[in-house]
Design an enzyme around this catalytic site. Structure first.
Site, PDB file in Angstrom:
ATOM      1  N   THR A 233       3.956  -9.190  -6.799  1.00  0.00           N
ATOM      2  CA  THR A 233       5.022  -7.923  -6.950  1.00  0.00           C
ATOM      3  C   THR A 233       6.252  -8.673  -7.482  1.00  0.00           C
ATOM      4  O   THR A 233       6.649  -9.585  -6.674  1.00  0.00           O
ATOM      5  CB  THR A 233       5.036  -7.125  -5.897  1.00  0.00           C
ATOM      6  OG1 THR A 233       5.933  -6.195  -5.821  1.00  0.00           O
ATOM      7  CG2 THR A 233       4.966  -7.745  -4.583  1.00  0.00           C
ATOM      8  N   ASP A 234       7.232  -7.813  -7.842  1.00  0.00           N
ATOM      9  CA  ASP A 234       8.576  -7.977  -8.141  1.00  0.00           C
ATOM     10  C   ASP A 234       9.232  -8.040  -6.633  1.00  0.00           C
ATOM     11  O   ASP A 234      10.483  -8.139  -6.628  1.00  0.00           O
ATOM     12  CB  ASP A 234       9.356  -6.907  -9.181  1.00  0.00           C
ATOM     13  CG  ASP A 234       9.112  -5.708  -9.145  1.00  0.00           C
ATOM     14  OD1 ASP A 234       8.420  -5.070  -7.548  1.00  0.00           O
ATOM     15  OD2 ASP A 234       9.630  -4.829  -9.796  1.00  0.00           O
ATOM     16  N   GLU A 235       8.810  -7.171  -5.667  1.00  0.00           N
ATOM     17  CA  GLU A 235       9.485  -7.019  -4.408  1.00  0.00           C
ATOM     18  C   GLU A 235       9.605  -8.205  -3.640  1.00  0.00           C
ATOM     19  O   GLU A 235      10.441  -8.100  -2.897  1.00  0.00           O
ATOM     20  CB  GLU A 235       8.379  -5.964  -3.601  1.00  0.00           C
ATOM     21  CG  GLU A 235       8.417  -4.619  -4.249  1.00  0.00           C
ATOM     22  CD  GLU A 235       7.618  -3.687  -3.430  1.00  0.00           C
ATOM     23  OE1 GLU A 235       7.822  -3.413  -2.456  1.00  0.00           O
ATOM     24  OE2 GLU A 235       6.925  -2.665  -4.054  1.00  0.00           O
TER      25      GLU A 235
ATOM     26  N   TYR B 248       5.539  -5.919   4.074  1.00  0.00           N
ATOM     27  CA  TYR B 248       4.630  -5.955   2.626  1.00  0.00           C
ATOM     28  C   TYR B 248       5.386  -6.962   1.758  1.00  0.00           C
ATOM     29  O   TYR B 248       4.609  -7.949   1.610  1.00  0.00           O
ATOM     30  CB  TYR B 248       4.551  -4.838   2.031  1.00  0.00           C
ATOM     31  CG  TYR B 248       3.997  -4.801   0.267  1.00  0.00           C
ATOM     32  CD1 TYR B 248       2.752  -5.290   0.093  1.00  0.00           C
ATOM     33  CD2 TYR B 248       4.852  -4.577  -0.612  1.00  0.00           C
ATOM     34  CE1 TYR B 248       2.276  -5.207  -0.738  1.00  0.00           C
ATOM     35  CE2 TYR B 248       4.526  -4.806  -1.793  1.00  0.00           C
ATOM     36  CZ  TYR B 248       3.262  -5.070  -2.168  1.00  0.00           C
ATOM     37  OH  TYR B 248       2.504  -5.289  -3.503  1.00  0.00           O
TER      38      TYR B 248
ATOM     39  N   LYS C 197       3.688 -10.964   0.793  1.00  0.00           N
ATOM     40  CA  LYS C 197       3.376 -11.174  -0.564  1.00  0.00           C
ATOM     41  C   LYS C 197       3.983 -12.588  -1.023  1.00  0.00           C
ATOM     42  O   LYS C 197       3.744 -13.496  -1.671  1.00  0.00           O
ATOM     43  CB  LYS C 197       3.725  -9.963  -1.648  1.00  0.00           C
ATOM     44  CG  LYS C 197       2.667  -8.840  -1.611  1.00  0.00           C
ATOM     45  CD  LYS C 197       1.127  -8.928  -1.798  1.00  0.00           C
ATOM     46  CE  LYS C 197       1.253  -9.398  -3.283  1.00  0.00           C
ATOM     47  NZ  LYS C 197      -0.461  -9.343  -3.638  1.00  0.00           N
TER      48      LYS C 197
HETATM   49  P1  NAD Z   1      -4.733  -1.057  -3.712  1.00  0.00           P
HETATM   50  O1  NAD Z   1      -4.271  -0.742  -2.246  1.00  0.00           O
HETATM   51  O2  NAD Z   1      -4.927   0.125  -4.565  1.00  0.00           O
HETATM   52  O3  NAD Z   1      -5.974  -1.925  -3.769  1.00  0.00           O
HETATM   53  C1  NAD Z   1      -6.350  -2.960  -2.843  1.00  0.00           C
HETATM   54  C2  NAD Z   1      -7.627  -3.320  -3.070  1.00  0.00           C
HETATM   55  O4  NAD Z   1      -7.943  -4.624  -2.127  1.00  0.00           O
HETATM   56  C3  NAD Z   1      -8.494  -2.063  -2.041  1.00  0.00           C
HETATM   57  O5  NAD Z   1      -9.678  -2.099  -2.996  1.00  0.00           O
HETATM   58  C4  NAD Z   1      -8.792  -2.646  -0.782  1.00  0.00           C
HETATM   59  O6  NAD Z   1     -10.308  -1.986  -0.433  1.00  0.00           O
HETATM   60  C5  NAD Z   1      -8.907  -4.074  -1.181  1.00  0.00           C
HETATM   61  N1  NAD Z   1      -8.665  -4.998  -0.040  1.00  0.00           N
HETATM   62  C6  NAD Z   1      -7.881  -4.924   0.742  1.00  0.00           C
HETATM   63  N2  NAD Z   1      -7.869  -5.695   2.022  1.00  0.00           N
HETATM   64  C7  NAD Z   1      -9.199  -6.383   1.583  1.00  0.00           C
HETATM   65  C8  NAD Z   1     -10.100  -7.474   2.347  1.00  0.00           C
HETATM   66  N3  NAD Z   1      -9.373  -8.083   3.522  1.00  0.00           N
HETATM   67  N4  NAD Z   1     -10.986  -8.119   1.644  1.00  0.00           N
HETATM   68  C9  NAD Z   1     -11.430  -7.568   0.545  1.00  0.00           C
HETATM   69  N5  NAD Z   1     -10.784  -6.570  -0.173  1.00  0.00           N
HETATM   70  C10 NAD Z   1      -9.614  -5.904   0.352  1.00  0.00           C
HETATM   71  O7  NAD Z   1      -3.507  -1.786  -4.392  1.00  0.00           O
HETATM   72  P2  NAD Z   1      -2.837  -2.114  -6.159  1.00  0.00           P
HETATM   73  O8  NAD Z   1      -2.137  -1.275  -6.103  1.00  0.00           O
HETATM   74  O9  NAD Z   1      -4.177  -1.857  -6.888  1.00  0.00           O
HETATM   75  O10 NAD Z   1      -2.361  -3.630  -5.844  1.00  0.00           O
HETATM   76  C11 NAD Z   1      -3.386  -4.612  -6.294  1.00  0.00           C
HETATM   77  C12 NAD Z   1      -2.452  -5.833  -6.040  1.00  0.00           C
HETATM   78  O11 NAD Z   1      -1.467  -5.824  -7.030  1.00  0.00           O
HETATM   79  C13 NAD Z   1      -1.782  -6.102  -4.886  1.00  0.00           C
HETATM   80  O12 NAD Z   1      -2.056  -7.539  -4.537  1.00  0.00           O
HETATM   81  C14 NAD Z   1      -0.428  -5.678  -4.922  1.00  0.00           C
HETATM   82  O13 NAD Z   1       0.316  -6.350  -4.083  1.00  0.00           O
HETATM   83  C15 NAD Z   1      -0.247  -6.209  -6.331  1.00  0.00           C
HETATM   84  N6  NAD Z   1       0.746  -5.048  -7.106  1.00  0.00           N
HETATM   85  C16 NAD Z   1       0.733  -3.856  -7.123  1.00  0.00           C
HETATM   86  C17 NAD Z   1       1.649  -3.201  -7.788  1.00  0.00           C
HETATM   87  C18 NAD Z   1       1.779  -1.636  -7.651  1.00  0.00           C
HETATM   88  O14 NAD Z   1       2.579  -0.995  -8.101  1.00  0.00           O
HETATM   89  N7  NAD Z   1       0.600  -0.961  -7.165  1.00  0.00           N
HETATM   90  C19 NAD Z   1       2.794  -3.972  -8.523  1.00  0.00           C
HETATM   91  C20 NAD Z   1       2.801  -5.075  -8.609  1.00  0.00           C
HETATM   92  C21 NAD Z   1       1.932  -5.996  -7.673  1.00  0.00           C
HETATM   93  P1  TYD Z   2       5.967   3.478  -3.686  1.00  0.00           P
HETATM   94  O1  TYD Z   2       5.421   4.036  -4.632  1.00  0.00           O
HETATM   95  O2  TYD Z   2       5.657   3.589  -2.276  1.00  0.00           O
HETATM   96  O3  TYD Z   2       6.430   1.980  -4.065  1.00  0.00           O
HETATM   97  P2  TYD Z   2       7.255   0.942  -3.645  1.00  0.00           P
HETATM   98  O4  TYD Z   2       7.882   1.146  -2.099  1.00  0.00           O
HETATM   99  O5  TYD Z   2       6.185  -0.286  -3.489  1.00  0.00           O
HETATM  100  O6  TYD Z   2       8.200   0.648  -4.752  1.00  0.00           O
HETATM  101  O7  TYD Z   2       7.539   4.262  -3.990  1.00  0.00           O
HETATM  102  C1  TYD Z   2       8.304   4.135  -4.928  1.00  0.00           C
HETATM  103  C2  TYD Z   2       9.679   4.841  -4.635  1.00  0.00           C
HETATM  104  O8  TYD Z   2       9.495   5.989  -4.303  1.00  0.00           O
HETATM  105  C3  TYD Z   2      10.259   3.926  -3.520  1.00  0.00           C
HETATM  106  O9  TYD Z   2      11.781   3.958  -3.640  1.00  0.00           O
HETATM  107  C4  TYD Z   2      10.137   5.040  -2.209  1.00  0.00           C
HETATM  108  C5  TYD Z   2      10.143   6.299  -2.777  1.00  0.00           C
HETATM  109  N1  TYD Z   2       9.329   7.339  -2.144  1.00  0.00           N
HETATM  110  C6  TYD Z   2       9.705   8.662  -2.001  1.00  0.00           C
HETATM  111  O10 TYD Z   2      11.159   8.762  -2.272  1.00  0.00           O
HETATM  112  N2  TYD Z   2       9.003   9.558  -1.735  1.00  0.00           N
HETATM  113  C7  TYD Z   2       7.603   9.178  -1.208  1.00  0.00           C
HETATM  114  O11 TYD Z   2       6.992  10.201  -0.646  1.00  0.00           O
HETATM  115  C8  TYD Z   2       7.068   7.887  -1.475  1.00  0.00           C
HETATM  116  C9  TYD Z   2       5.718   7.604  -1.178  1.00  0.00           C
HETATM  117  C10 TYD Z   2       7.806   6.891  -2.113  1.00  0.00           C
END
Ligand code: NAD
Ligand code: TYD
Length: 360
Positions: free
Chosen positions: A136-138, A162, A166
């Protein structure tokens, strides 16, 4: 036939990636999806692929080195795409431990299992084996000034549990690249949105609450900025990095689409109004006065913005989906999949929501 081991494929991005890969490669690849189905893992996301002969689901935890080792022993894995993680910042603030277990130790287990399966006696690796760590960019922290961006060279400076977990997993992958010349890449992507996203994250939460006439919680002043990318564009980037990227390199992936949270909420409300038909009973629920400013997230990062220059120059990837188009596709998907939303918002989710937002 190339075999992919996808971890976390039942989650939001993982399931979109699996759909993307079958659309692109059809029967010419095999995918093994390993997921332990936490609250965020949902096999409903994969209904349309579960009968494919070239798809297998294995219910296993990535921290279980025996189970993961067995998968490598029984299958000739060519690609690992490692999504599995705990992914929600708010949950990490309440309970960091599981984030370290899954995101750090789980990644170590994946690295060790792939290394054991792919390493030759002389310490080199079998040809054409690749491990992609999805990050992630975070991990880069927070940008305060407009016009500044995260580059691959930006020092890691995570703030939430988190992002710290990561960043730790990124460092472990880097250490395997540097120490063993392990054939891996790291991708750092901005915020994704699209179908199958769990409604604890901003965009699906706002869509779901607005349709039901529930309050729309805005943390702090609503001016925190995220760089939003449509999930299919992310799936495409991951595939392109794995096939065209230089081994050992990190690539940033971003949408060139920075928006304040409050603007995202206004766009969603406007788009819902446009897309709901005049006689749809949900139309009257979708109102600006649902917007409710709530207590800010602890340590809330102000702004994220990715410079996806390296991936464009070296690999030719760029974000294709404009936000206006992506948000319409996402809302259309939620309209068509009301049952999906009902299923994921029952049970545990209700308890989470009450704990997090005080039942609002
Ligand atoms: P998500 O929370 O929707 O899905 C995570 C999946 O991992 C789930 O299916 C869960 O059951 C599985 N999981 C969790 N713990 C596990 C374990 N111990 N063993 C096996 N499976 C397990 O997450 P997402 O939003 O799809 O993100 C996927 C990846 O992308 C993550 O690594 C996250 O850090 C990264 N990412 C997410 C975003 C975003 O905006 N959502 C952006 C950049 C990077
Ligand atoms: P989120 O979707 O949780 O992603 P991330 O924290 O990983 O960027 O949140 C996106 C942005 O929205 C973040 O600045 C927090 C804000 N946010 C709210 O203002 N209200 C909400 O209920 C949630 C879930 C997030």
């Amino acid at each position: 036939m190339r075999t992919y081991l996808v971890t976390g494929g039942a989650g939001f991005i993982g399931s979109n990636y699996i759909h993307y890969m079958f659309r692109k490669y059809g029967n010419s690849i095999r995918i093994i999806n390993v997921d332990c189905l936490t609250y965020a893992g949902n096999l409903e996301n994969l209904k349309s692929v579960e009968d494919r002969e070239n798809y297998t689901f294995i219910n296993a935890n990535i921290c279980d080195s025996e189970a993961i080792g067995k998968i490598f022993a029984e299958n000739e894995i060519d690609r690992v795409v490692h999504f599995a993680a705990e992914s929600h910042v708010d949950r990490s603030i309440k309970d960091p431990e599981i984030f370290v277990k899954t995101n750090v130790l789980g990644t170590l287990v994946m690295l060790n299992a792939a290394k054991a399966a792919w390493e030759l006696e002389d310490g080199s690796f079998k040809a054409d084996k690749k491990f992609l760590h999805v990050s992630t960019d975070e991990v880069y922290g927070s940008l305060e000034e407009e016009g500044t961006f995260f580059y691959e060279t930006t020092p890691l400076d995570p703030h939430s549990p988190y992002s710290a977990s990561k960043a730790s997993s990124d460092m472990l992958v880097k250490s395997y690249i540097d120490t063993y010349h392990f054939p891996a890449n790291i991708t750092n992507c901005s915020n994704n949105y699209g179908p199958y996203q769990f409604p604890e994250k901003l965009i699906p939460l706002i869509i779901n609450n607005a349709l039901q006439g529930n309050k729309l919680p805005v943390y702090g002043d609503g001016k925190n900025v995220r760089d939003w990318l449509y999930v299919d564009d992310h799936a495409k980037a991951i595939d392109m990095v794995q096939e065209k990227g230089r081994i050992g390199e990190r690539y940033n992936i971003g949408g060139h689409n920075e928006k304040q949270n409050i603007d995202i909420i206004h766009i969603i409300l406007r788009t819902l109004q446009e897309m709901l038909s005049e006689d749809d009973p949900r139309r009257k629920n979708v109102r600006e006065d649902l917007i409710t400013y709530v207590e800010d997230r602890k340590g809330h990062d102000r702004r994220y913005a990715i410079a996806p220059d390296k991936i464009k120059e070296e690999i030719g990837w760029y974000p294709e989906t404009m936000f206006e188009e992506g948000i319409k596709k996402t809302i259309a998907w939620f309209f068509e999949n009301e049952e999906w939303m009902k299923h994921v918002t029952s049970g545990d989710y209700q308890k989470y929501y009450e704990d997090m937002y005080g039942g609002k």
